[in-house]
Design a protein around this motif. Structure first.
Motif, PDB file in Angstrom:
ATOM      1  N   TRP A 128       0.845  -1.186   0.000  1.00  0.00           N
ATOM      2  CA  TRP A 128       0.000   0.000   0.000  1.00  0.00           C
ATOM      3  C   TRP A 128       0.888   1.246   0.000  1.00  0.00           C
ATOM      4  O   TRP A 128       2.079   1.173   0.303  1.00  0.00           O
ATOM      5  N   VAL A 129       0.296   2.394  -0.298  1.00  0.00           N
ATOM      6  CA  VAL A 129       0.988   3.670  -0.181  1.00  0.00           C
ATOM      7  C   VAL A 129       0.039   4.663   0.480  1.00  0.00           C
ATOM      8  O   VAL A 129      -1.163   4.676   0.194  1.00  0.00           O
ATOM      9  N   VAL A 130       0.574   5.478   1.403  1.00  0.00           N
ATOM     10  CA  VAL A 130      -0.247   6.448   2.119  1.00  0.00           C
ATOM     11  C   VAL A 130       0.451   7.804   2.108  1.00  0.00           C
ATOM     12  O   VAL A 130       1.670   7.885   2.303  1.00  0.00           O
ATOM     13  N   PRO A 131      -0.283   8.896   1.855  1.00  0.00           N
ATOM     14  CA  PRO A 131       0.325  10.231   1.915  1.00  0.00           C
ATOM     15  C   PRO A 131       0.718  10.574   3.353  1.00  0.00           C
ATOM     16  O   PRO A 131      -0.048  10.328   4.292  1.00  0.00           O
ATOM     17  N   VAL A 132       1.889  11.141   3.528  1.00  0.00           N
ATOM     18  CA  VAL A 132       2.338  11.516   4.865  1.00  0.00           C
ATOM     19  C   VAL A 132       1.484  12.645   5.430  1.00  0.00           C
ATOM     20  O   VAL A 132       1.233  12.714   6.639  1.00  0.00           O
ATOM     21  N   ALA A 133       1.000  13.530   4.571  1.00  0.00           N
ATOM     22  CA  ALA A 133       0.199  14.664   5.030  1.00  0.00           C
ATOM     23  C   ALA A 133      -1.192  14.255   5.478  1.00  0.00           C
ATOM     24  O   ALA A 133      -1.894  15.032   6.131  1.00  0.00           O
ATOM     25  N   GLY A 134      -1.595  13.038   5.145  1.00  0.00           N
ATOM     26  CA  GLY A 134      -2.923  12.579   5.518  1.00  0.00           C
ATOM     27  C   GLY A 134      -3.707  12.118   4.310  1.00  0.00           C
ATOM     28  O   GLY A 134      -3.467  12.557   3.182  1.00  0.00           O
ATOM     29  N   GLY A 135      -4.637  11.233   4.531  1.00  0.00           N
ATOM     30  CA  GLY A 135      -5.431  10.686   3.444  1.00  0.00           C
ATOM     31  C   GLY A 135      -5.502   9.179   3.552  1.00  0.00           C
ATOM     32  O   GLY A 135      -4.814   8.555   4.357  1.00  0.00           O
ATOM     33  N   SER A 136      -6.326   8.580   2.719  1.00  0.00           N
ATOM     34  CA  SER A 136      -6.535   7.141   2.772  1.00  0.00           C
ATOM     35  C   SER A 136      -5.414   6.401   2.052  1.00  0.00           C
ATOM     36  O   SER A 136      -4.942   6.847   0.997  1.00  0.00           O
ATOM     37  N   PRO A 137      -4.987   5.265   2.585  1.00  0.00           N
ATOM     38  CA  PRO A 137      -4.000   4.448   1.878  1.00  0.00           C
ATOM     39  C   PRO A 137      -4.566   3.915   0.562  1.00  0.00           C
ATOM     40  O   PRO A 137      -5.768   3.667   0.444  1.00  0.00           O
ATOM     41  N   ARG A 138      -3.692   3.747  -0.420  1.00  0.00           N
ATOM     42  CA  ARG A 138      -4.090   3.183  -1.712  1.00  0.00           C
ATOM     43  C   ARG A 138      -3.384   1.846  -1.902  1.00  0.00           C
ATOM     44  O   ARG A 138      -2.173   1.744  -1.733  1.00  0.00           O
ATOM     45  N   ARG A 139      -4.159   0.839  -2.257  1.00  0.00           N
ATOM     46  CA  ARG A 139      -3.598  -0.486  -2.487  1.00  0.00           C
ATOM     47  C   ARG A 139      -2.842  -0.513  -3.810  1.00  0.00           C
ATOM     48  O   ARG A 139      -3.370  -0.107  -4.850  1.00  0.00           O
ATOM     49  N   ILE A 140      -1.601  -0.981  -3.771  1.00  0.00           N
ATOM     50  CA  ILE A 140      -0.787  -1.105  -4.978  1.00  0.00           C
ATOM     51  C   ILE A 140      -0.928  -2.487  -5.585  1.00  0.00           C
ATOM     52  O   ILE A 140      -1.038  -2.644  -6.795  1.00  0.00           O
ATOM     53  N   GLY A 141      -0.915  -3.499  -4.734  1.00  0.00           N
ATOM     54  CA  GLY A 141      -1.074  -4.850  -5.247  1.00  0.00           C
ATOM     55  C   GLY A 141      -0.608  -5.886  -4.254  1.00  0.00           C
ATOM     56  O   GLY A 141       0.123  -5.596  -3.303  1.00  0.00           O
ATOM     57  N   GLU A 142      -1.023  -7.109  -4.473  1.00  0.00           N
ATOM     58  CA  GLU A 142      -0.621  -8.219  -3.622  1.00  0.00           C
ATOM     59  C   GLU A 142       0.894  -8.376  -3.665  1.00  0.00           C
ATOM     60  O   GLU A 142       1.510  -8.291  -4.727  1.00  0.00           O
ATOM     61  N   GLY A 143       1.503  -8.605  -2.496  1.00  0.00           N
ATOM     62  CA  GLY A 143       2.941  -8.795  -2.453  1.00  0.00           C
ATOM     63  C   GLY A 143       3.546  -8.272  -1.174  1.00  0.00           C
ATOM     64  O   GLY A 143       2.846  -7.916  -0.222  1.00  0.00           O
ATOM     65  N   HIS A 144       4.873  -8.224  -1.159  1.00  0.00           N
ATOM     66  CA  HIS A 144       5.602  -7.768   0.027  1.00  0.00           C
ATOM     67  C   HIS A 144       6.980  -7.285  -0.405  1.00  0.00           C
ATOM     68  O   HIS A 144       7.311  -7.265  -1.590  1.00  0.00           O
ATOM     69  N   ALA A 145       7.801  -6.873   0.566  1.00  0.00           N
ATOM     70  CA  ALA A 145       9.181  -6.426   0.344  1.00  0.00           C
ATOM     71  C   ALA A 145       9.280  -5.336  -0.714  1.00  0.00           C
ATOM     72  O   ALA A 145      10.022  -5.463  -1.692  1.00  0.00           O
ATOM     73  N   PRO A 146       8.562  -4.219  -0.559  1.00  0.00           N
ATOM     74  CA  PRO A 146       8.614  -3.168  -1.581  1.00  0.00           C
ATOM     75  C   PRO A 146       9.972  -2.472  -1.624  1.00  0.00           C
ATOM     76  O   PRO A 146      10.651  -2.334  -0.606  1.00  0.00           O
ATOM     77  N   ALA A 147      10.346  -2.044  -2.819  1.00  0.00           N
ATOM     78  CA  ALA A 147      11.564  -1.257  -3.025  1.00  0.00           C
ATOM     79  C   ALA A 147      11.195  -0.103  -3.943  1.00  0.00           C
ATOM     80  O   ALA A 147      10.866  -0.317  -5.118  1.00  0.00           O
ATOM     81  N   VAL A 148      11.224   1.116  -3.414  1.00  0.00           N
ATOM     82  CA  VAL A 148      10.825   2.297  -4.175  1.00  0.00           C
ATOM     83  C   VAL A 148      12.002   2.771  -5.020  1.00  0.00           C
ATOM     84  O   VAL A 148      13.120   2.936  -4.524  1.00  0.00           O
ATOM     85  N   SER A 149      11.753   3.003  -6.300  1.00  0.00           N
ATOM     86  CA  SER A 149      12.804   3.486  -7.189  1.00  0.00           C
ATOM     87  C   SER A 149      13.280   4.866  -6.753  1.00  0.00           C
ATOM     88  O   SER A 149      12.477   5.709  -6.344  1.00  0.00           O
ATOM     89  N   PRO A 150      14.585   5.140  -6.830  1.00  0.00           N
ATOM     90  CA  PRO A 150      15.087   6.490  -6.533  1.00  0.00           C
ATOM     91  C   PRO A 150      14.464   7.566  -7.416  1.00  0.00           C
ATOM     92  O   PRO A 150      14.473   8.744  -7.054  1.00  0.00           O
ATOM     93  N   LYS A 151      13.922   7.172  -8.565  1.00  0.00           N
ATOM     94  CA  LYS A 151      13.221   8.132  -9.416  1.00  0.00           C
ATOM     95  C   LYS A 151      11.852   8.491  -8.854  1.00  0.00           C
ATOM     96  O   LYS A 151      11.256   9.497  -9.262  1.00  0.00           O
ATOM     97  N   GLY A 152      11.341   7.656  -7.964  1.00  0.00           N
ATOM     98  CA  GLY A 152      10.050   7.916  -7.358  1.00  0.00           C
ATOM     99  C   GLY A 152       8.863   7.570  -8.227  1.00  0.00           C
ATOM    100  O   GLY A 152       7.723   7.873  -7.869  1.00  0.00           O
ATOM    101  N   ASP A 153       9.103   6.926  -9.370  1.00  0.00           N
ATOM    102  CA  ASP A 153       8.003   6.648 -10.287  1.00  0.00           C
ATOM    103  C   ASP A 153       7.422   5.249 -10.138  1.00  0.00           C
ATOM    104  O   ASP A 153       6.267   5.011 -10.490  1.00  0.00           O
ATOM    105  N   HIS A 154       8.208   4.305  -9.639  1.00  0.00           N
ATOM    106  CA  HIS A 154       7.748   2.928  -9.521  1.00  0.00           C
ATOM    107  C   HIS A 154       8.155   2.334  -8.174  1.00  0.00           C
ATOM    108  O   HIS A 154       9.101   2.805  -7.523  1.00  0.00           O
ATOM    109  N   VAL A 155       7.449   1.285  -7.804  1.00  0.00           N
ATOM    110  CA  VAL A 155       7.835   0.479  -6.655  1.00  0.00           C
ATOM    111  C   VAL A 155       7.900  -0.973  -7.119  1.00  0.00           C
ATOM    112  O   VAL A 155       6.971  -1.486  -7.749  1.00  0.00           O
ATOM    113  N   ALA A 156       9.029  -1.614  -6.862  1.00  0.00           N
ATOM    114  CA  ALA A 156       9.163  -3.044  -7.132  1.00  0.00           C
ATOM    115  C   ALA A 156       8.726  -3.806  -5.886  1.00  0.00           C
ATOM    116  O   ALA A 156       8.822  -3.301  -4.757  1.00  0.00           O
ATOM    117  N   LEU A 157       8.243  -5.017  -6.082  1.00  0.00           N
ATOM    118  CA  LEU A 157       7.777  -5.822  -4.957  1.00  0.00           C
ATOM    119  C   LEU A 157       7.892  -7.295  -5.317  1.00  0.00           C
ATOM    120  O   LEU A 157       8.133  -7.647  -6.481  1.00  0.00           O
TER     121      LEU A 157
END
Length: 701
Positions: A128-157
């Motif tokens: 999942w991903v959640v805004p730090v400022a507040g708001g509802s979490p958004r489901r990205i997809g089934e899985g675990h061990a996320p790794a966010v790209s330094p570009k900030g555009d994708h997350v591998a899992l």
């Protein structure tokens, strides 16, 4: 207390809610002493000074953040139920505006996710991903061990052992990024986000692989028959360093391994895949790799120095070696062990916890990767762990606890240190019984074979000369654990510490034992000869603890009980089986009762028929081998989706004890796992244990 939705037990519900003792009113309940939120998953934002962590508040798990200048902690998710769904794997996005996380537990060997409330709609483990400022979490997809790209555009899992990815800029579903043999783990983005390194586990060997996002190609670095692990990128993204463990080096689990084929550190060129050895461990002590608690076991530090753990001198320390090769420099000399380790954002400093100069506690230290004496950041009667340096380099956040004050996140600001600032000062509930707790005292006692054993003694208040109280001995699990002179950094042992405090408040003398094969006392103690499945030499420590209490003037020698979970359940069962004349009763939570079954859980290829000599010794090291001598009553507690210790171990022991007409009580949690996932189950188990001891060991004065 919230009653578990499904509870199967051979004891009545009246035992789950024991009445107060007539002659000594407990000053607090188990619910109260376990009511403080438990902080975990502390992580720093990549830039700026913000930090995040997870608070587990009576089973409701939520993400909190604190940022400069006030560092006032606030919650960013709103999960309200004790639903048994874990929250972890926190990853900041590069712009620090959001946090990616995982909700839900890992599947068992059948692919079933843990569902301790037996919800018919089912549960999952998802990113999942959640805004730090507040708001509802958004489901990205089934899985675990996320790794966010330094570009900030994708997350591998990871999903079922394969690498997937998803966009952080839109809501398109995750898709499989790499189709490859083996089981993927340890996702590591290159500094520029153009490539993704990971480990491809093939069973008896493992490769480090690199996926190129632009060309959609996969390259294996310096492949061999050995098992490679923990890849780390160079700052320029051209090279990767990794660990190499030699093929066939691993022995059977739960047996001592003081030496083996030496492990090594290698560096490979990403463009060509060619690798070379940078350093190799010496033969003898330290030749078997010993890990620390870190996001990666090796780090590429400033000045092109690789920092890694090694126990060449018999203690787990940090070392550094130049990338071009050479002798390893010891960074943390002394008779102590390094445990929780992080690197500063600039790669120049390591911050870590250790028991230096205070063997029964943890404190925070820092040391330069280029060498020099380590500097203590904390001292005293409190305990501190999991340090992280803030992204701006101005502070060090960590978890702090005391013998009475429960764990809480704090931050130490400025180069001069000073007093740590509490990040969530209002989080501890007003009815938490801090003032009613006791300070455990360090004790040493001889095991039956003469080895010196460390422990913590909880002496109830109000003992008068001539009082002879019932006593209880606690054994931790692991066995790679150490109980401390205060609240523990593992949730499991935070809970165990709470029960020990509760029992002391009820008038019991409680001894918590750091038996051989545990950590923090050096390699030879941890790799004790004939421990576990190779002789159960820890039974000497069980006997020694019983004799120590029996000879105390404040203990009734006929009313000594045992309790413990997992490996501690094994020692509880072993004590009852082999010394029922010394131990009057015991509470065994998900304990090991037959080592041959347990070894197969971790090494599926293990065949007792083909290793007859080892299997015979393993069985003779098990409680089931002595069940005919077992006479003392026991309470068995287990979740039937346990992935660490098979539920069949409790089934088998119960059947054997019934044949011997031993009084067996049981508390079973359908669909829960080894580390009970709901707060309600922990409270129910501990209240049942307290009631069991009250009935079996008698009332206190």
């Amino acid at each position: 207390m919230t009653t578990p939705r499904r509870l199967v037990a051979s004891i009545s519900l009246a035992l789950v809610f024991p009445a107060p003792l007539a002659t000594q009113q407990s000053p607090f309940t188990i619910e109260q002493v376990m009511g403080a939120p438990f902080p975990d998953e502390l992580t720093a934002a990549p830039t700026g000074g913000a930090v995040a962590w997870v608070f587990n508040t009576r089973g409701a798990r939520n993400i909190w953040v604190a940022a400069p200048p006030d560092y006032a902690g606030r919650v960013v998710t709103a999960y309200a139920e004790d639903d048994g769904q874990e929250v972890g794997d926190l990853r900041w996005t590069p712009d620090t505006r959001a946090i990616v996380f995982v909700r839900g537990g890992s599947p068992n060997e059948k692919g079933e996710y843990p569902n301790p409330h037996s919800l018919v709609a089912g549960v999952e483990q998802a990113v999942w991903v959640v805004p730090v400022a507040g708001g509802s979490p958004r489901r990205i997809g089934e899985g675990h061990a996320p790794a966010v790209s330094p570009k900030g555009d994708h997350v591998a899992l990871l999903r079922r052992g394969q690498v997937w990815w998803a966009s952080l800029a839109d809501t398109l579903p995750a898709e499989q990024l790499i189709h490859a043999r083996g089981t993927a783990r340890s996702l590591r983005w290159s500094p520029d986000g153009s490539k993704l390194a990971f480990v491809s586990d093939r069973g008896d060997h493992a490769f480090v692989a690199v996926y190129d996002v632009a060309t959609k190609t996969l390259r294996f670095l310096d492949p061999s028959v050995d098992s490679d692990a923990d890849p780390v990128w160079s700052p320029d993204g051209r090279r990767i360093a990794f660990l190499r463990n030699p093929a066939g080096a691993e022995g059977l689990p739960f047996t001592p391994q003081r030496a083996g084929q030496p492990w090594s550190i290698r560096v490979a060129e990403v463009a060509s895949g060619a690798g070379r050895q940078v350093w190799i461990a010496d033969s003898g002590p330290g030749s078997v790799f010993r890990e620390v608690v870190a996001d990666n076991q090796i780090r590429w530090g400033a000045g092109n120095r690789i920092v890694f753990p090694w126990e060449k001198d018999g203690w787990t320390h940090l070392y550094a070696v130049p990338v071009d090769g050479g002798r390893a420099a010891l960074l943390t000399p002394g008779g102590f062990e390094v445990e929780h380790v992080r690197m500063s954002p600039d790669g120049a400093t390591m911050v870590f916890s250790s028991n230096q100069d205070d063997i029964e506690r943890r404190h925070i230290w820092k040391v330069s990767v280029s060498g020099g004496p380590p500097t203590a950041l904390t001292r005293g009667a409190d305990l501190e762990w999991t340090p992280v340096m803030t992204g701006d380099g101005r502070g060090v956040a960590f978890i702090r606890a005391g013998p009475r004050m429960p764990p809480r996140p704090v931050i130490l600001l400025g180069p001069g240190g000073g007093t740590p600032r509490d990040l969530a000062p209002g989080a501890i509930p007003s009815d938490f019984p801090e003032a009613a707790l006791v300070d455990p005292q360090p004790v040493l006692f001889p095991a039956a074979d003469g080895m010196t054993i460390h422990g913590q003694l909880f002496v109830p208040r109000g003992i008068k000369t001539g009082d002879r109280r019932p006593a209880v001995i606690f054994f931790h699990g692991g066995s790679r654990r150490q109980m401390l002179l205060g609240w523990h950094y593992f949730y499991y042992y935070r809970n165990a510490y709470a029960l020990n405090q509760y029992l002391a408040s009820r008038g019991y003398v409680v001894l918590s034992v750091n038996y051989r094969s545990g950590i923090a006392y050096g390699m030879e103690f941890r790799e004790a000869l004939h421990y576990g499945a190779q002789g159960a030499s820890e039974f000497n420590d069980v006997l020694g603890a019983g004799l120590y209490l029996r000879n105390r003037p404040d203990v009734d020698p006929k009313r000594i009980g045992l309790w413990g979970g997992s490996y501690g359940g094994f020692l509880t069962a072993l004590g009852l089986a082999r010394a029922s004349d010394l131990f009057a009763a015991g509470v065994d939570l998900h304990g090991v009762h037959d080592w041959n079954i347990e070894i197969q859980n971790w090494v599926p290829a293990y065949d007792p028929a083909k290793q007859a000599e080892a299997a015979k010794l393993a069985y003779e090291s098990s409680p089931l081998a002595y069940v005919k001598d077992w006479r003392s009553p026991v309470l068995l507690v287990h979740g039937d989706d346990d992935r660490n210790v098979q539920f069949s171990q409790t089934v088998q022991l119960t059947a054997a004890l019934r044949t011997q007409r031993v009084d067996v009580e049981q508390l079973i949690f359908p669909d829960d796992i080894h580390d009970f996932l709901t707060h309600a189950h922990w409270v129910a188990a501990y209240e049942a244990a307290a009631a069991f001891f009250q009935r079996r060991l008698g009332r206190t004065p």
